[in-house]
Write a protein that holds these residues in place. Structure first.
Motif, PDB file in Angstrom:
ATOM      1  N   TRP A  87       0.808  -1.210   0.000  1.00 15.92           N
ATOM      2  CA  TRP A  87       0.000   0.000   0.000  1.00 15.92           C
ATOM      3  C   TRP A  87       0.849   1.272   0.000  1.00 15.92           C
ATOM      4  O   TRP A  87       0.337   2.360  -0.276  1.00 15.92           O
ATOM      5  N   LEU A  95      -3.171   8.761   0.420  1.00 15.62           N
ATOM      6  CA  LEU A  95      -3.594   7.418   0.823  1.00 15.62           C
ATOM      7  C   LEU A  95      -3.198   7.210   2.284  1.00 15.62           C
ATOM      8  O   LEU A  95      -2.015   7.172   2.623  1.00 15.62           O
ATOM      9  N   GLU A  97      -3.822   5.049   5.988  1.00 14.27           N
ATOM     10  CA  GLU A  97      -4.284   3.789   6.561  1.00 14.27           C
ATOM     11  C   GLU A  97      -4.902   3.989   7.943  1.00 14.27           C
ATOM     12  O   GLU A  97      -4.323   4.670   8.793  1.00 14.27           O
ATOM     13  N   TYR A 129      -8.723  12.391   1.145  1.00 13.34           N
ATOM     14  CA  TYR A 129      -7.920  11.178   1.265  1.00 13.34           C
ATOM     15  C   TYR A 129      -8.695   9.919   0.865  1.00 13.34           C
ATOM     16  O   TYR A 129      -9.917   9.850   1.018  1.00 13.34           O
ATOM     17  N   ILE A 130      -7.933   8.943   0.407  1.00 13.11           N
ATOM     18  CA  ILE A 130      -8.415   7.567   0.362  1.00 13.11           C
ATOM     19  C   ILE A 130      -7.987   6.945   1.684  1.00 13.11           C
ATOM     20  O   ILE A 130      -6.795   6.881   1.998  1.00 13.11           O
ATOM     21  N   VAL A 185     -12.431   0.387   2.355  1.00 20.35           N
ATOM     22  CA  VAL A 185     -11.919   1.643   1.809  1.00 20.35           C
ATOM     23  C   VAL A 185     -13.012   2.710   1.819  1.00 20.35           C
ATOM     24  O   VAL A 185     -14.186   2.414   1.602  1.00 20.35           O
ATOM     25  N   ILE A 187     -13.252   6.442  -0.138  1.00 17.36           N
ATOM     26  CA  ILE A 187     -12.635   7.416  -1.034  1.00 17.36           C
ATOM     27  C   ILE A 187     -13.326   8.757  -0.834  1.00 17.36           C
ATOM     28  O   ILE A 187     -14.525   8.895  -1.080  1.00 17.36           O
ATOM     29  N   SER A 195      -5.662   9.669  -8.439  1.00 20.38           N
ATOM     30  CA  SER A 195      -5.363   8.913  -7.224  1.00 20.38           C
ATOM     31  C   SER A 195      -6.212   7.650  -7.140  1.00 20.38           C
ATOM     32  O   SER A 195      -5.737   6.597  -6.701  1.00 20.38           O
ATOM     33  N   LYS A 196      -7.459   7.738  -7.566  1.00 19.84           N
ATOM     34  CA  LYS A 196      -8.312   6.550  -7.579  1.00 19.84           C
ATOM     35  C   LYS A 196      -7.726   5.484  -8.505  1.00 19.84           C
ATOM     36  O   LYS A 196      -7.696   4.296  -8.166  1.00 19.84           O
ATOM     37  N   PHE A 199      -4.617   3.933  -6.965  1.00 19.39           N
ATOM     38  CA  PHE A 199      -4.985   2.995  -5.900  1.00 19.39           C
ATOM     39  C   PHE A 199      -5.462   1.670  -6.494  1.00 19.39           C
ATOM     40  O   PHE A 199      -5.151   0.592  -5.966  1.00 19.39           O
TER      41      PHE A 199
END
Length: 210
Positions: A87, A95, A97, A129-130, A185, A187, A195-196, A199
């Motif tokens: 990741w 991104l 976590e 952010y994701i 997740v 988004i 970014s999508k 990912f």
């Protein structure tokens, strides 16, 4: 990329207790608190306390905590993914976590998990952010909860869905190693298409050769 942190604090009174749920908490403020001795799902409480302080000091790090008097009785962490995991590939600045969520045994069933996660996303501060979390059954307290692996998985999914996190497919070997493991997740509404797509490339890396 800037990482705005909007401090939020809520006072709860579950079962005649007085508990604050607040964050993101600065590192020094965390250092002034103690750790409940039953917060030991990932490492010893003292070591976990040090880890929380370290994460809070990171530009992107966020700690949301449930506090009873001056004792941390629950927490959720947000940070960049570990550099040894897939990741982190691509060094995506947007991104993040959701690394861990834990509530001390005596404080479970009070709804603190939901309050912790909702506070983290409050006022749209993670819309750019994701946010993802990897759920592995070997981290779950099956014995203490009395749940089987599937019931625990369903409980974690319900928890993450309170902030609209959804199950996402992936070919990550660790997640695929057991059918109860999963990737969830969210988004944010301000995440760009680039970014999508990046990912998606991280989620799926295996190629079938014909």
């Amino acid at each position: 990329m800037e990482h705005p942190k909007l401090f939020k604090s809520h006072l709860l009174y579950p079962e005649d207790r007085r508990i604050k749920v607040e964050g993101p908490i600065p590192a020094q403020a965390l250092a002034d608190l103690s750790m409940h001795p039953h917060l030991d799902a990932f490492r010893r409480p003292a070591d976990q306390h040090e880890a929380l302080i370290e994460i809070a000091g990171l530009p992107e790090g966020r700690i949301i905590a449930a506090i009873d008097n001056d004792t941390i009785v629950g927490y959720v962490t947000f940070h960049y993914p570990d550099e040894l995991e897939r990741w982190s590939q691509g060094n995506m600045e947007d991104l993040i976590e959701l690394g861990a969520i834990e509530v001390a045994d005596d404080y479970r069933s009070l709804g603190l998990g939901q309050h912790l996660i909702k506070t983290a996303f409050e006022d749209g501060q993670l819309e750019a952010y994701i946010v993802f979390t990897t759920e592995y059954y070997w981290h779950w307290d099956l014995q203490g909860s009395g749940l089987n692996v599937w019931d625990y998985r369903n409980m974690m999914e319900r928890l993450m869905k309170v902030v609209d996190m959804e199950w996402y497919a992936t070919d990550d070997p660790e997640i695929c190693s057991h059918p109860a493991n999963c990737l969830m997740v969210r988004i944010g509404s301000k995440v760009p298409l680039s970014s999508k797509e990046q990912f998606d490339r991280i989620r799926f890396q295996q190629r079938i050769m014909y």
